[in-house]
Design a protein around this motif. Structure first.
Motif, PDB file in Angstrom:
ATOM      1  N   ASP A  42       0.814  -1.218   0.000  1.00 28.33           N
ATOM      2  CA  ASP A  42       0.000   0.000   0.000  1.00 28.33           C
ATOM      3  C   ASP A  42       0.846   1.265   0.000  1.00 28.33           C
ATOM      4  O   ASP A  42       0.601   2.195  -0.783  1.00 28.33           O
ATOM      5  CB  ASP A  42      -0.938   0.008   1.204  1.00 28.33           C
ATOM      6  CG  ASP A  42      -2.029  -1.044   1.111  1.00 28.33           C
ATOM      7  OD1 ASP A  42      -1.958  -1.904   0.199  1.00 28.33           O
ATOM      8  OD2 ASP A  42      -2.944  -1.039   1.952  1.00 28.33           O
ATOM      9  N   SER A  43       1.823   1.334   0.874  1.00 29.96           N
ATOM     10  CA  SER A  43       2.636   2.548   0.973  1.00 29.96           C
ATOM     11  C   SER A  43       3.449   2.774  -0.293  1.00 29.96           C
ATOM     12  O   SER A  43       3.669   3.916  -0.712  1.00 29.96           O
ATOM     13  CB  SER A  43       3.563   2.470   2.191  1.00 29.96           C
ATOM     14  OG  SER A  43       4.440   1.349   2.093  1.00 29.96           O
ATOM     15  N   ILE A  44       3.873   1.701  -0.941  1.00 26.60           N
ATOM     16  CA  ILE A  44       4.608   1.818  -2.205  1.00 26.60           C
ATOM     17  C   ILE A  44       3.707   2.405  -3.276  1.00 26.60           C
ATOM     18  O   ILE A  44       4.079   3.361  -3.975  1.00 26.60           O
ATOM     19  CB  ILE A  44       5.151   0.443  -2.652  1.00 26.60           C
ATOM     20  CG1 ILE A  44       6.186  -0.073  -1.648  1.00 26.60           C
ATOM     21  CG2 ILE A  44       5.747   0.529  -4.054  1.00 26.60           C
ATOM     22  CD1 ILE A  44       6.653  -1.498  -1.925  1.00 26.60           C
ATOM     23  N   PHE A  45       2.510   1.852  -3.416  1.00 28.57           N
ATOM     24  CA  PHE A  45       1.596   2.308  -4.456  1.00 28.57           C
ATOM     25  C   PHE A  45       1.186   3.767  -4.243  1.00 28.57           C
ATOM     26  O   PHE A  45       1.132   4.554  -5.192  1.00 28.57           O
ATOM     27  CB  PHE A  45       0.359   1.409  -4.514  1.00 28.57           C
ATOM     28  CG  PHE A  45       0.643  -0.019  -4.885  1.00 28.57           C
ATOM     29  CD1 PHE A  45       1.768  -0.355  -5.620  1.00 28.57           C
ATOM     30  CD2 PHE A  45      -0.211  -1.037  -4.509  1.00 28.57           C
ATOM     31  CE1 PHE A  45       2.038  -1.679  -5.973  1.00 28.57           C
ATOM     32  CE2 PHE A  45       0.033  -2.354  -4.854  1.00 28.57           C
ATOM     33  CZ  PHE A  45       1.158  -2.679  -5.583  1.00 28.57           C
ATOM     34  N   LEU A  46       0.882   4.121  -3.003  1.00 23.85           N
ATOM     35  CA  LEU A  46       0.488   5.504  -2.706  1.00 23.85           C
ATOM     36  C   LEU A  46       1.617   6.468  -3.027  1.00 23.85           C
ATOM     37  O   LEU A  46       1.400   7.542  -3.606  1.00 23.85           O
ATOM     38  CB  LEU A  46       0.082   5.635  -1.235  1.00 23.85           C
ATOM     39  CG  LEU A  46      -1.257   5.006  -0.840  1.00 23.85           C
ATOM     40  CD1 LEU A  46      -1.372   4.903   0.677  1.00 23.85           C
ATOM     41  CD2 LEU A  46      -2.430   5.795  -1.415  1.00 23.85           C
ATOM     42  N   VAL A  72      -2.984   1.064 -10.293  1.00 24.50           N
ATOM     43  CA  VAL A  72      -1.808   0.206 -10.349  1.00 24.50           C
ATOM     44  C   VAL A  72      -2.266  -1.213 -10.687  1.00 24.50           C
ATOM     45  O   VAL A  72      -3.291  -1.681 -10.180  1.00 24.50           O
ATOM     46  CB  VAL A  72      -1.042   0.198  -9.009  1.00 24.50           C
ATOM     47  CG1 VAL A  72       0.085  -0.833  -9.035  1.00 24.50           C
ATOM     48  CG2 VAL A  72      -0.485   1.583  -8.688  1.00 24.50           C
ATOM     49  N   CYS A  73      -1.503  -1.890 -11.544  1.00 24.66           N
ATOM     50  CA  CYS A  73      -1.784  -3.279 -11.893  1.00 24.66           C
ATOM     51  C   CYS A  73      -0.573  -4.134 -11.555  1.00 24.66           C
ATOM     52  O   CYS A  73       0.554  -3.787 -11.926  1.00 24.66           O
ATOM     53  CB  CYS A  73      -2.105  -3.426 -13.375  1.00 24.66           C
ATOM     54  SG  CYS A  73      -3.496  -2.434 -13.944  1.00 24.66           S
ATOM     55  N   VAL A  74      -0.793  -5.222 -10.852  1.00 34.42           N
ATOM     56  CA  VAL A  74       0.269  -6.161 -10.494  1.00 34.42           C
ATOM     57  C   VAL A  74       0.067  -7.433 -11.311  1.00 34.42           C
ATOM     58  O   VAL A  74      -1.020  -8.030 -11.284  1.00 34.42           O
ATOM     59  CB  VAL A  74       0.240  -6.482  -8.988  1.00 34.42           C
ATOM     60  CG1 VAL A  74       1.354  -7.455  -8.634  1.00 34.42           C
ATOM     61  CG2 VAL A  74       0.342  -5.203  -8.167  1.00 34.42           C
ATOM     62  N   VAL A  75       1.099  -7.862 -12.035  1.00 35.10           N
ATOM     63  CA  VAL A  75       0.979  -8.996 -12.952  1.00 35.10           C
ATOM     64  C   VAL A  75       2.116  -9.979 -12.696  1.00 35.10           C
ATOM     65  O   VAL A  75       3.276  -9.577 -12.515  1.00 35.10           O
ATOM     66  CB  VAL A  75       1.010  -8.536 -14.417  1.00 35.10           C
ATOM     67  CG1 VAL A  75       0.780  -9.718 -15.361  1.00 35.10           C
ATOM     68  CG2 VAL A  75      -0.038  -7.447 -14.671  1.00 35.10           C
ATOM     69  N   GLY A  76       1.792 -11.257 -12.683  1.00 35.45           N
ATOM     70  CA  GLY A  76       2.812 -12.283 -12.503  1.00 35.45           C
ATOM     71  C   GLY A  76       2.361 -13.615 -13.062  1.00 35.45           C
ATOM     72  O   GLY A  76       1.195 -13.775 -13.465  1.00 35.45           O
ATOM     73  N   PHE A  89      -5.744  -5.807  -9.585  1.00 37.59           N
ATOM     74  CA  PHE A  89      -5.984  -4.384  -9.837  1.00 37.59           C
ATOM     75  C   PHE A  89      -6.076  -3.632  -8.512  1.00 37.59           C
ATOM     76  O   PHE A  89      -6.696  -4.106  -7.558  1.00 37.59           O
ATOM     77  CB  PHE A  89      -7.280  -4.182 -10.629  1.00 37.59           C
ATOM     78  CG  PHE A  89      -7.681  -2.736 -10.730  1.00 37.59           C
ATOM     79  CD1 PHE A  89      -6.902  -1.848 -11.452  1.00 37.59           C
ATOM     80  CD2 PHE A  89      -8.811  -2.259 -10.082  1.00 37.59           C
ATOM     81  CE1 PHE A  89      -7.247  -0.503 -11.533  1.00 37.59           C
ATOM     82  CE2 PHE A  89      -9.171  -0.928 -10.164  1.00 37.59           C
ATOM     83  CZ  PHE A  89      -8.377  -0.044 -10.891  1.00 37.59           C
ATOM     84  N   VAL A  90      -5.467  -2.443  -8.486  1.00 32.40           N
ATOM     85  CA  VAL A  90      -5.461  -1.616  -7.285  1.00 32.40           C
ATOM     86  C   VAL A  90      -5.923  -0.210  -7.657  1.00 32.40           C
ATOM     87  O   VAL A  90      -5.334   0.436  -8.530  1.00 32.40           O
ATOM     88  CB  VAL A  90      -4.058  -1.539  -6.656  1.00 32.40           C
ATOM     89  CG1 VAL A  90      -4.143  -0.880  -5.279  1.00 32.40           C
ATOM     90  CG2 VAL A  90      -3.424  -2.918  -6.553  1.00 32.40           C
ATOM     91  N   SER A  91      -6.971   0.259  -7.012  1.00 31.51           N
ATOM     92  CA  SER A  91      -7.472   1.619  -7.200  1.00 31.51           C
ATOM     93  C   SER A  91      -7.003   2.462  -6.029  1.00 31.51           C
ATOM     94  O   SER A  91      -7.184   2.083  -4.868  1.00 31.51           O
ATOM     95  CB  SER A  91      -9.001   1.611  -7.279  1.00 31.51           C
ATOM     96  OG  SER A  91      -9.520   2.923  -7.290  1.00 31.51           O
ATOM     97  N   LEU A  92      -6.384   3.614  -6.327  1.00 31.14           N
ATOM     98  CA  LEU A  92      -5.834   4.476  -5.285  1.00 31.14           C
ATOM     99  C   LEU A  92      -6.680   5.729  -5.111  1.00 31.14           C
ATOM    100  O   LEU A  92      -7.083   6.350  -6.098  1.00 31.14           O
ATOM    101  CB  LEU A  92      -4.407   4.903  -5.631  1.00 31.14           C
ATOM    102  CG  LEU A  92      -3.246   3.890  -5.526  1.00 31.14           C
ATOM    103  CD1 LEU A  92      -3.207   3.244  -4.159  1.00 31.14           C
ATOM    104  CD2 LEU A  92      -3.307   2.846  -6.611  1.00 31.14           C
TER     105      LEU A  92
END
Length: 373
Positions: A42-46, A72-76, A89-92
């Motif tokens: 969370d702190s990284i994305f913000l 932000v989208c995290v893919v692996g 998917f991450v909505s900020l």
């Protein structure tokens, strides 16, 4: 005046790419480049996106001051038997520190397949390759659903150039077909979470439906507003946004997404205004969607998919606002704030929503490192 002294430290960074997906933009990150402890994300994305920003502009980050640019989208790689990659998917939040994992984003989903190919998370070789077309099977962790993303490749990279256009984005690009497999019940497990085609909240009749994301649809006539409102007119209306948010929160409780109205996530359920089309010759239905409390400049893809499903369900608010096509299998053409979007929903003979399909575009804009303090 003497400046207050702080301990000096280097900025932190992470490898990332920046993509446009549909009518959104977001930071794309490989899961392997993030801490294994997800509580540290969370702190990284913000920090990367520039939130919270009391000025609402996210100038100190990669965001753009509106919900469609704060993502932000995290893919692996995926361990799911039916998928090649996992996508979270991450909505900020913009003015606040909200980090929301509760929904999928169909627009940024258009960038996931190309990002996976461009960064080598999955390969274009093998059975998935069909001449110049590749299909990447994506597992969305937010909604526990599978999506097939099909697009052309050139020299091992996702093609960007093409003659396909989408309203809300200037220029043309290569088409990306997104096929959502059995998309009903993404968060609630049911196509109709309340068990009914309509519900009433605050004296206003709505339809609650869960396709790709939980959604709430209310007719413009119920709200007493014109069907062709612009995003600015929605913003300027003295009561409309607060009315929609109140309905959305009441619906969230009835749909089982929150125990109380105050606990309703910012991104689900989605809510949109529906109406008969202003020009039936170019669309089947008029839609104005909200996105995390703001009028959407176009339409979230997941809202469009839910519209396509609700348009074929007799008794829903959407069904009553749709000018029917030539056949039951005709795609639904939605007129939104920036133009039109065609979406196709396929039901089985038993009434199950087998798939929903939409065409989008995406493009890699930048790659390297993104920094946060």
């Amino acid at each position: 005046m003497q400046a207050q002294k702080f301990a000096l430290k280097r900025q932190q960074s992470i490898s990332a790419s920046y993509y446009r997906g549909g009518t959104s933009r977001g930071i794309m990150v490989r899961r392997e480049d993030l801490p294994s402890d997800q509580s540290q994300w969370d702190s990284i994305f913000l920090g990367c996106i520039g939130s919270p920003d009391p000025y609402g502009r996210q100038l100190d980050g990669m965001g753009g001051g509106i919900s469609s640019l704060s993502k932000v989208c995290v893919v692996g790689p995926s361990s799911h038997a039916e998928a090649d990659v996992d996508y979270t998917f991450v909505s900020l939040g913009i003015k606040n520190s909200q980090v929301d994992y509760s929904s999928n984003c169909g627009n940024m989903l258009a960038a996931v397949g190309p990002f996976a190919i461009d960064t080598g998370i999955t390969s274009v070789e093998g059975e998935k390759r069909n001449e110049e077309q590749v299909t990447v099977r994506i597992y969305n962790t937010n909604t526990d659903k599978i999506i097939h993303s099909s697009f052309p490749v050139i020299d091992g990279e996702a093609a960007a150039s093409g003659d396909f256009t989408i309203d809300g984005v200037s220029g043309s690009a290569s088409p990306i077909q997104l096929q959502f497999i059995r998309p009903a019940g993404s968060r609630t497990g049911k196509l109709l979470p309340t068990g009914s085609t309509t519900d009433t909240f605050g004296g206003i009749t709505v339809t609650c439906i869960d396709v790709a994301n939980p959604c709430v649809f209310v007719s413009a006539s119920q709200l007493g507003v014109p069907s062709d409102l612009t995003p600015q007119q929605i913003d300027d209306h003295p009561t409309l946004k607060s009315t929609l948010e109140s309905i959305r929160r009441m619906a969230a409780v009835k749909m089982g997404l929150a125990q109380t109205e105050d606990q309703t996530p910012g991104s689900v359920p989605k809510i949109a205004i529906v109406a008969l089309p202003v020009d039936p010759s170019c669309s089947n239905v008029e839609v104005r969607a909200m996105s995390v409390g703001q009028p959407h400049k176009a339409i979230p893809v997941t809202v469009a998919l839910a519209i396509a499903a609700a348009a074929k369900l007799k008794g829903t608010t959407v069904f009553e606002c749709v000018v029917k096509g030539n056949s039951a299998n005709s795609p639904t053409v939605i007129h939104h704030a920036s133009g039109v979007l065609g979406v196709d929903g396929k039901f089985s003979d038993s009434g199950e929503l087998e798939s929903a399909t939409v065409l989008r575009t995406a493009r890699r804009l930048m790659e390297g490192k993104v920094f946060w303090k």
